[in-house]
Design a protein around this motif. Structure first.
Motif, PDB file in Angstrom:
ATOM      1  N   ASP A 383     -32.898 -37.153 -16.898  1.00  0.00           N
ATOM      2  CA  ASP A 383     -32.530 -37.354 -15.499  1.00  0.00           C
ATOM      3  C   ASP A 383     -31.809 -38.684 -15.374  1.00  0.00           C
ATOM      4  OD1 ASP A 383     -33.898 -34.991 -14.328  1.00  0.00           O
ATOM      5  OD2 ASP A 383     -35.691 -36.021 -15.059  1.00  0.00           O
ATOM      6  N   PHE A 384     -30.806 -38.707 -14.517  1.00  0.00           N
ATOM      7  CA  PHE A 384     -30.025 -39.921 -14.313  1.00  0.00           C
ATOM      8  C   PHE A 384     -30.210 -40.410 -12.883  1.00  0.00           C
ATOM      9  CE2 PHE A 384     -27.721 -37.325 -17.467  1.00  0.00           C
ATOM     10  CZ  PHE A 384     -27.897 -38.153 -18.567  1.00  0.00           C
ATOM     11  N   PRO A 385     -30.440 -41.699 -12.696  1.00  0.00           N
ATOM     12  CA  PRO A 385     -30.679 -42.224 -11.349  1.00  0.00           C
ATOM     13  C   PRO A 385     -29.445 -42.112 -10.482  1.00  0.00           C
ATOM     14  CG  PRO A 385     -30.454 -44.006 -12.934  1.00  0.00           C
ATOM     15  CD  PRO A 385     -30.482 -42.742 -13.723  1.00  0.00           C
ATOM     16  N   SER A 386     -29.671 -42.124  -9.174  1.00  0.00           N
ATOM     17  CA  SER A 386     -28.562 -42.118  -8.234  1.00  0.00           C
ATOM     18  C   SER A 386     -27.767 -43.405  -8.367  1.00  0.00           C
ATOM     19  CB  SER A 386     -29.088 -41.984  -6.805  1.00  0.00           C
ATOM     20  OG  SER A 386     -29.775 -43.176  -6.432  1.00  0.00           O
ATOM     21  N   GLU A 387     -26.535 -43.404  -7.847  1.00  0.00           N
ATOM     22  CA  GLU A 387     -25.709 -44.603  -7.896  1.00  0.00           C
ATOM     23  C   GLU A 387     -26.345 -45.742  -7.095  1.00  0.00           C
ATOM     24  OE1 GLU A 387     -22.029 -44.512  -9.562  1.00  0.00           O
ATOM     25  OE2 GLU A 387     -23.801 -43.645 -10.519  1.00  0.00           O
ATOM     26  N   GLN A 388     -27.011 -45.399  -5.992  1.00  0.00           N
ATOM     27  CA  GLN A 388     -27.672 -46.434  -5.191  1.00  0.00           C
ATOM     28  C   GLN A 388     -28.813 -47.080  -5.965  1.00  0.00           C
ATOM     29  OE1 GLN A 388     -26.768 -43.465  -4.162  1.00  0.00           O
ATOM     30  NE2 GLN A 388     -25.899 -43.532  -2.102  1.00  0.00           N
ATOM     31  N   LEU A 389     -29.609 -46.252  -6.648  1.00  0.00           N
ATOM     32  CA  LEU A 389     -30.727 -46.805  -7.411  1.00  0.00           C
ATOM     33  C   LEU A 389     -30.231 -47.598  -8.611  1.00  0.00           C
ATOM     34  CD1 LEU A 389     -33.761 -47.016  -7.563  1.00  0.00           C
ATOM     35  CD2 LEU A 389     -33.815 -44.880  -8.864  1.00  0.00           C
ATOM     36  N   TYR A 452     -20.126 -46.685  -6.680  1.00  0.00           N
ATOM     37  CA  TYR A 452     -20.911 -47.389  -5.667  1.00  0.00           C
ATOM     38  C   TYR A 452     -21.346 -48.776  -6.139  1.00  0.00           C
ATOM     39  CZ  TYR A 452     -24.892 -48.368  -2.558  1.00  0.00           C
ATOM     40  OH  TYR A 452     -25.774 -48.957  -1.689  1.00  0.00           O
ATOM     41  N   PRO A 453     -21.849 -48.928  -7.378  1.00  0.00           N
ATOM     42  CA  PRO A 453     -22.266 -50.270  -7.806  1.00  0.00           C
ATOM     43  C   PRO A 453     -21.144 -51.298  -7.824  1.00  0.00           C
ATOM     44  CG  PRO A 453     -23.249 -48.593  -9.214  1.00  0.00           C
ATOM     45  CD  PRO A 453     -22.221 -47.905  -8.374  1.00  0.00           C
ATOM     46  N   ALA A 454     -19.894 -50.860  -7.908  1.00  0.00           N
ATOM     47  CA  ALA A 454     -18.791 -51.822  -7.898  1.00  0.00           C
ATOM     48  C   ALA A 454     -18.748 -52.569  -6.574  1.00  0.00           C
ATOM     49  CB  ALA A 454     -17.462 -51.103  -8.152  1.00  0.00           C
TER      50      ALA A 454
END
Length: 920
Positions: A383-389, A452-454
């Protein structure tokens, strides 16, 4: 036919033939990066039919529709799509033409290297991926110049991507750049012929974007084939030709290259020499000895200092799992040849490295994080975390490093690897293609777009000026709401977040910190309306600028907020066995010193299928550990043997399974599990069933989970109703397990039984493999020890914090009777100091009686206290005690104390006291 009619007919034919396939839509700004106040603008690179109906849907970072517009193809051709974002944030736009979604496709192909002939590759899969949404960022303000960004913020882009990576680094907000890497093997392919063009162009572009040479770090590694001590090793080892990962045959060639680099670029003052050196087999970047690496680093260090004494030399960056290498490296004198210790990975901690430095008489080295895997994802994960997480975790990780004293954190990396995007990871996992990752702030295909993290990172860097101080953490609402105080030259700030799974109103204490001068910002840079209720959404975070100092000062619920609040697991210690600290087999897999083998019985029987007879199996095993790895000898008595192991599910047939906990903490994600069996063809098969996520580590001699073990030996013999397994697994295949770090091995083993109708039962030593996967149930394997007591009754001496107690030997058998005085802290008896083996288990045995509450502890070198017996009331009769004593890995000597704490007037007696090695 008139021209008008021809034009109309052509337009009708064009409209009929037109398809959304092949349309390329691009943002007007580089990397789809916009600033609040300017319109978002996208255009198509292909002319659309004027009569086409174009629809655009805009989605915010939560996936909610933020806008929808429709217009004709004529308008789109002439004006493009323009939109004024209502607030800063991360958005995605989806275009439809005549009801058909506009998507762009890109192919991903996977090749697999032959495990024997590494020069050969086999094509194993190809898939087209469609991208229909265009990501874009609307930043709250322009990014500050690099000179005005806090020095904590560095970037570590790939050199091969610098033409895009450097402008993107300027766009996001970084102070400095560590360029990964100046590859000696690429720049000087022939002796004396150095190609400077790439580095010249890189520095030109860096200067144009505000990164002068003084804020550039050169990461240099890679031995050219002509200079290599192993030029014949011309295959690729994960990412690097193997000839490039060894020492040069003549270190003068290495010295000369560094000298030439420094003379051509005299303003560069920081040099990271090599990349991720480790013990042989544990990294693809260095496959040579530690001694040779020390010599290489020494030559590079002395060259740099001779050319420019004020220049700073960084050790080639290493990860948290590299401590065994760092220990050996320092032992060989390597600590004299670098100024700064760079760490690689995520959630790095300098303390274990500083402890090793102190061990060898060195002052703790300054620490940077030169390759921070801020948001690195590997195909291993299910599972891969959301971009926000991902964004929240990376900010918390960064703050944890700053708190630990890391001075500079270099973000790895700016762009995703070519054709490896987040949506491709499952495809890579399905094809067991693990040597790739996703880690960039921007995606690269089908074209450069922000993630999003950018935007989150650009907003964060804008909140910090100068030196950042990470203050206290606070817990609210049953620890689900958290706050962390931050201070820099831009003023005080709280970071606030919610670890729960649902949105929740901010706790009253948090709301009290929002004063009249406070501003609340989202991670995306939008400012919340003053006076509006503060609701904390899950997986994101918020900044409270200039919080009310009096309200924060009144908080008393401080706590650790950066690390997850996970309780430690309780390990079962029901079963103890021993291993030989040495080899079990010779080169032909025959046992050495067979008469001295320490056998453990495999006796616990578990029925898997009650409808089947459990079989008549019984067995025993012995284990040996060396620096080369694990050796295992298992003997099984089994009258009926079924061999059908070729389908990979070896546990369904007669087979062996064994596992160890690589960290020894009981978490399932840290286990590594193997299985061995005879195939239908009678040949042995050894599988790696499960392995931990290695994150950014790249061991060179390593087999991913789900494949046959490449670096090991397996010999299985079946004769006269008896099966003998002889297995040797290379140390690198056990990665990240390290015997030096974990001499007490958490281990389990089972033998499956199938008499022809299915898996009926198994016998096991330890548990946690069959039925349920739980490393907490594993047993302990500890070093085999010579016989004989380490301490005895006659050695007991008085022990106390004052002299208000009596100690006397009441009879000729030497039974000490301890009477506690009127008001002492502690009174008791101690064994005195005795030497121990790290990782071993001993037994503390004695009998006691009295009216005191007796406690027992051990203490000694590198160990303040090991509680062996909690306060236990004694009685008038003698009671026997048998206490296990597990020796920590760093301990070399201990003493055992039996005592009463704050019990004036109480008495206890001890007899038959002994400390001796554990015996099965």
């Amino acid at each position: 036919m008139s021209d008008v009619m021809r034009t109309a007919l052509f337009g009708c034919l064009l409209a009929a033939a037109f398809s959304a396939a092949g349309i390329e839509i691009r943002g007007a700004n580089f990397a789809n990066w916009f600033v609040a106040g300017e319109p978002v603008l996208f255009r198509a690179k292909k002319t659309l039919p004027e009569s086409a109906k174009v629809a655009v849907a805009v989605f915010d970072s939560a996936g909610k529709e933020a806008a929808r517009q429709e217009f004709s193809g004529a308008v789109f051709n002439r004006e493009g799509w323009r939109w004024n974002a209502p607030r800063p944030g991360f958005y995605e736009a989806e275009f439809k033409v005549d009801g058909e979604t506009v998507s762009e496709h890109y192919p991903v192909g996977i090749r697999r290297q032959d495990p024997v002939d590494k020069r050969k590759y086999t094509f194993v899969g190809k898939r087209d991926f469609a991208v229909s949404r265009h990501a874009f960022a609307v930043a709250p303000a322009k990014t500050a110049d690099p000179a005005d960004i806090s020095p904590h913020f560095g970037a570590s882009p790939h050199f091969s991507m610098y033409k895009n990576a450097i402008p993107l680094a300027r766009l996001i907000g970084f102070h400095s750049i560590r360029i990964h890497a100046l590859r000696w093997d690429s720049m000087e392919k022939e002796p004396g012929k150095i190609n400077w063009s790439g580095v010249d162009d890189f520095l030109r572009l860096a200067r144009e974007n505000g990164f002068p040479d003084e804020r550039i770090t050169f990461n240099i590694y890679g031995t050219p084939r002509w200079a290599s001590s192993r030029p014949e090793a011309d295959w690729i080892n994960i990412f690097v030709p193997e000839y490039a990962a060894v020492t040069p045959k003549n270190l003068d060639d290495w010295r000369n290259f560094i000298r030439q680099v420094m003379r051509r670029y005299p303003k560069i003052g920081r040099y990271e020499l090599w990349n991720e050196p480790h013990l042989i087999g544990f990294t693809c970047f260095w496959v040579d000895s530690t001694r040779n690496f020390v010599d290489l680093l020494k030559a590079g260090y002395e060259t740099v200092k001779a050319e420019k004494p004020e220049a700073t030399v960084w050790l080639g960056g290493i990860g948290m799992r590299y401590l065994p290498f760092y220990d050996e490296f320092l032992k060989l004198g390597g600590g004299r040849y670098y100024d700064v210790l760079p760490l690689h990975g995520s959630w790095v901690r300098p303390e274990p490295f500083h402890e090793l430095e102190k061990k060898y008489g060195l002052e703790p080295k300054p620490v940077v994080s030169s390759e921070w895997h801020a948001m690195l994802l590997k195909p291993y994960a299910q599972d891969f975390p959301s971009e926000q997480l991902l964004a929240r975790n990376m900010v918390l990780d960064f703050l944890n490093q700053i708190r630990a004293g890391v001075t500079e954190v270099d973000f790895f990396c700016i762009l995703n690897l070519y054709r490896t995007e987040k949506e491709t990871l499952q495809f890579h996992r399905e094809n067991r293609s693990y040597d790739t990752h996703v880690s960039g702030l921007f995606r690269q295909v089908p074209y450069i777009q922000p993630r999003y993290p950018a935007l989150a990172w650009q907003v964060f860097t804008a909140q910090v000026k100068g030196k950042l101080k990470v203050g206290s953490g606070y817990l609210f609402d049953n620890n689900t709401q958290r706050a962390l105080m931050l201070e820099s030259d831009s003023g005080p700030m709280l970071m606030v977040w919610n670890t729960g799974g649902k949105a929740a109103p901010a706790a009253p204490e948090l709301r009290s910190a929002v004063g009249p001068d406070s501003r609340i910002l989202t991670a995306e840079g939008a400012e919340l309306e003053r006076g509006a209720p503060l609701t904390l959404e899950p997986e994101v975070y918020y900044f409270v600028r200039d919080p009310d100092p009096a309200a924060v000062a009144a908080w008393r619920n401080t706590g650790e907020v950066l690390y997850a609040q996970n309780a430690k697991l309780t390990l079962q210690n029901k079963l103890n066995g021993v291993y030989r600290r040495g080899a079990l087999f010779d080169a032909d897999m025959n046992p050495v010193f067979p008469q001295k083998i320490a056998w453990q019985p495999v006796a616990e029987r578990v029925v898997n299928n009650p409808a089947l007879a459990p079989g008549e199996t019984k067995g025993r095993f012995a284990a040996g550990f060396t620096s080369a790895g694990l050796e295992l000898l298992v003997e099984v008595e089994d009258p009926v043997h079924v061999m059908k192991a070729d389908n990979g599910k070896v546990w369904e047939f007669d087979s062996l399974q064994f596992a160890l906990d690589t960290k020894g903490e009981g978490f399932d994600v840290d286990r590594i599990e193997f299985a061995a069996a005879l195939g239908e063809d009678g040949k042995p098969v050894l599988w790696k069933v499960y392995a931990p996520n290695l994150a950014g580590d790249l061991p060179a001699r390593y087999t991913p989970a789900g494949e046959r073990v490449r670096n090991g030996r397996c010999r299985i013999e079946r004769k006269d109703g008896r099966t003998v397994y002889r297995i040797a697994v290379d140390a690198s295949e056990l990665y990240p397990f390290s015997l030096e770090q974990q001499p007490r091995v958490r281990f389990s083993l089972l033998v499956n039984n199938n008499d022809g109708k299915g898996r009926a039962a198994w016998i096991e030593w330890g548990s946690g493999i069959g039925g349920v996967k739980d490393p907490c149930r594993y047993g302990n394997l500890t070093p085999a020890l010579p016989p004989g007591p380490l301490a005895s009754q006659q050695q007991l001496k008085n022990k106390g914090w004052n002299k208000e107690y009596e100690l006397e030997f009441r009879n000729e058998n030497g039974i000490p009777s301890v009477k506690v005085g009127s008001s002492p802290l502690c009174a008791g008896v101690s064994s005195g100091w005795f030497g121990v083996v790290p990782g071993a288990v001993y037994r503390v045995r004695f009998e006691a009686r009295g009216d005191a509450r007796l406690q027992v502890l051990a203490s000694g070198s590198a160990v303040k206290r090991l509680d062996l017996l909690p306060p236990t009331p004694l009685g008038a009769g003698w009671e026997a005690f048998d206490l296990p004593l597990y020796v920590p890995k760093e301990c070399r000597g201990l003493s055992v104390t039996c005592f009463a704490w704050r019990q004036p007037g109480r008495t206890f007696e001890i007899r038959n006291f002994t400390v001796e090695p554990f015996r099965q």
